[in-house]
Design a protein around this motif. Structure first.
Motif, PDB file in Angstrom:
ATOM      1  N   PHE A 186       0.834  -1.206   0.000  1.00  0.00           N
ATOM      2  CA  PHE A 186       0.000   0.000   0.000  1.00  0.00           C
ATOM      3  C   PHE A 186       0.866   1.253   0.000  1.00  0.00           C
ATOM      4  O   PHE A 186       0.625   2.202  -0.741  1.00  0.00           O
ATOM      5  CB  PHE A 186      -0.918   0.002   1.220  1.00  0.00           C
ATOM      6  N   PHE A 187       1.913   1.271   0.813  1.00  0.00           N
ATOM      7  CA  PHE A 187       2.787   2.444   0.906  1.00  0.00           C
ATOM      8  C   PHE A 187       3.615   2.652  -0.366  1.00  0.00           C
ATOM      9  O   PHE A 187       4.077   3.768  -0.629  1.00  0.00           O
ATOM     10  CB  PHE A 187       3.717   2.321   2.114  1.00  0.00           C
ATOM     11  N   SER A 188       3.792   1.602  -1.154  1.00  0.00           N
ATOM     12  CA  SER A 188       4.611   1.707  -2.366  1.00  0.00           C
ATOM     13  C   SER A 188       4.000   2.634  -3.413  1.00  0.00           C
ATOM     14  O   SER A 188       4.683   3.062  -4.339  1.00  0.00           O
ATOM     15  CB  SER A 188       4.821   0.324  -2.986  1.00  0.00           C
ATOM     16  N   LYS A 189       2.728   2.965  -3.264  1.00  0.00           N
ATOM     17  CA  LYS A 189       2.051   3.834  -4.236  1.00  0.00           C
ATOM     18  C   LYS A 189       2.389   5.309  -4.027  1.00  0.00           C
ATOM     19  O   LYS A 189       2.018   6.152  -4.842  1.00  0.00           O
ATOM     20  CB  LYS A 189       0.529   3.655  -4.125  1.00  0.00           C
ATOM     21  N   PHE A 190       3.111   5.617  -2.948  1.00  0.00           N
ATOM     22  CA  PHE A 190       3.332   7.012  -2.587  1.00  0.00           C
ATOM     23  C   PHE A 190       4.824   7.378  -2.563  1.00  0.00           C
ATOM     24  O   PHE A 190       5.687   6.518  -2.422  1.00  0.00           O
ATOM     25  CB  PHE A 190       2.698   7.302  -1.230  1.00  0.00           C
ATOM     26  N   ASP A 191       5.073   8.666  -2.713  1.00  0.00           N
ATOM     27  CA  ASP A 191       6.430   9.200  -2.625  1.00  0.00           C
ATOM     28  C   ASP A 191       6.682   9.842  -1.265  1.00  0.00           C
ATOM     29  O   ASP A 191       7.822   9.932  -0.811  1.00  0.00           O
ATOM     30  CB  ASP A 191       6.655  10.249  -3.721  1.00  0.00           C
TER      31      ASP A 191
END
Length: 393
Positions: A190-195
């Motif tokens: 889930f966190f991989s979608k964000f910078d």
């Protein structure tokens, strides 16, 4: 570059036209999609950017005109260029392009976070995802200006949903969405979608866990936690292995910083920290540990808890070999008695946080490392570098 004749009619099938400064056509009619290549990353001094001011907006569909940057081929639309013109002049088109491609996750819509969200939406971040399943309370209403004053629009909506609707009005070009769930329940993917990940209103263990998940990914995610109580505020920053450029006069210096995780930073023994460390750092750690030990939600303390908070302070200072004067009872009393946010402090902390996130995304300017504290009683902000390296010096 090729100078064009006046009254030029440009269509996609006629190829790319370029204009020398001073040779812009008096009338330029554009149909279809046309790309104007900027010969350099500094949009301010490039002739194509100057050319735009000569072209009446009614002659071309702005949403179809693009300014393409050299390098990786990413683009800023003419609408973005016009809307963000002033800030492009400050930090450059390449920084604005990076900002427009960045995806930011925010957990916990407190007043300070509302200020932060407003700042990055106005700056033109690519997308902003909000997470906060709580319903509106009187406390939230006093500090969060994104909550509409009309209670009729609440309709069972969560804080994130209400703030989302308000933020869309600030800048329709930014995609603002809502995600439901608890911070601890989100997996690494889930966190991989964000910078960028910004967390607030979460427990000590939840902050550690979220930071750890961000660090497990192959790509670098900028992680921030923010907390504001009464007239005090704290920001933590973890940019992991961060490289950036710093320009001094005519020279550009490549800089490299190593950041500790949140857990590693707060694990540094207090006796190893410098003597004039911010008292707010120690006070926030005492409050965090008390809330966790008592199973309380963040901010769910009152004056009735003060005696036990002061007892915990004594125990921690003794265990850490720290003089109790470094954690004033009066400061702890303020943090326990007045847990609601003070709106002017929200604006200050939210402004600093927005500035730091923009730095991290754009690679422009020296980033904060790794804690920032503000207390209105002192009237100043303090940056503290708290890491294992600090303790070894």
């Amino acid at each position: 570059m090729v100078a064009a004749a006046c009254n030029q009619d440009i269509r996609p099938d006629t190829g790319l036209k370029s204009f020398e400064l001073g040779a812009a056509p008096s009338s330029l009619r554009i149909s279809g999609e046309v790309r104007i290549v900027v010969a350099g990353s500094n949009l301010r001094s490039s002739p194509p950017f100057t050319l735009l001011s000569f072209i009446p907006s009614y002659l071309f569909p702005a949403s179809r005109l693009h300014l393409r940057m050299n390098g990786d081929g990413e683009e800023l639309t003419a609408q973005e260029t016009a809307l963000y013109d002033r800030q492009i002049r400050v930090w450059g088109a390449d920084a604005q392009r990076r900002l427009s491609k960045a995806h930011v996750l925010v957990y916990g819509m407190k007043g300070t976070v509302a200020e932060f969200c407003k700042n990055i939406v106005l700056a033109g971040v690519g997308s902003l995802t909000l997470v906060d399943d709580r319903v509106v309370t009187e406390e939230a209403f006093t500090s969060n200006f994104l909550i509409p004053p009309d209670e009729n629009v609440y309709g069972g909506k969560t804080l994130a949903e209400l703030c989302c609707n308000s933020l869309k009005d600030f800048n329709p070009m930014v995609r603002v969405t809502v995600e439901k769930g608890d911070l601890a329940s989100f997996d690494v993917e889930f966190f991989s979608k964000f910078d960028v990940v910004v967390v607030s209103c979460c427990s000590l263990s939840a902050k550690k866990l979220a930071n750890e998940k961000c660090r497990k990914l192959s790509k670098r995610i900028a992680f921030y936690s923010v907390d504001c109580r009464d007239s005090c505020g704290e920001i933590f920053v973890d940019l992991q292995d961060y490289k950036y450029s710093k320009k001094q006069q005519e020279e550009t210096t490549e800089c490299h910083l190593q950041y500790p995780s949140f857990e590693d930073a707060i694990s540094v023994p207090w006796r190893e920290l410098r003597r004039r460390m911010s008292k707010l750092y120690f006070a926030m750690r005492v409050i965090e540990k008390y809330e966790e030990a008592e199973g309380r939600r963040v901010g769910d303390v009152s004056i009735a808890d003060l005696s036990r908070v002061l007892k915990l302070k004594k125990e921690l200072c003794a265990a850490q070999s720290l003089n109790e004067s470094h954690v004033p009872d009066t400061l702890l009393e303020r943090l326990v008695t007045n847990t609601t946010e003070f709106p002017p402090v929200c604006a200050i902390i939210g402004g600093i946080l927005g500035q730091e996130v923009i730095k991290a995304i754009s690679g422009k300017g020296d980033p904060l490392k790794n804690f920032f504290f503000f207390d209105v009683f002192d009237g100043k902000g303090i940056i503290e570098d708290i890491s294992r390296l600090t303790g070894e010096e």
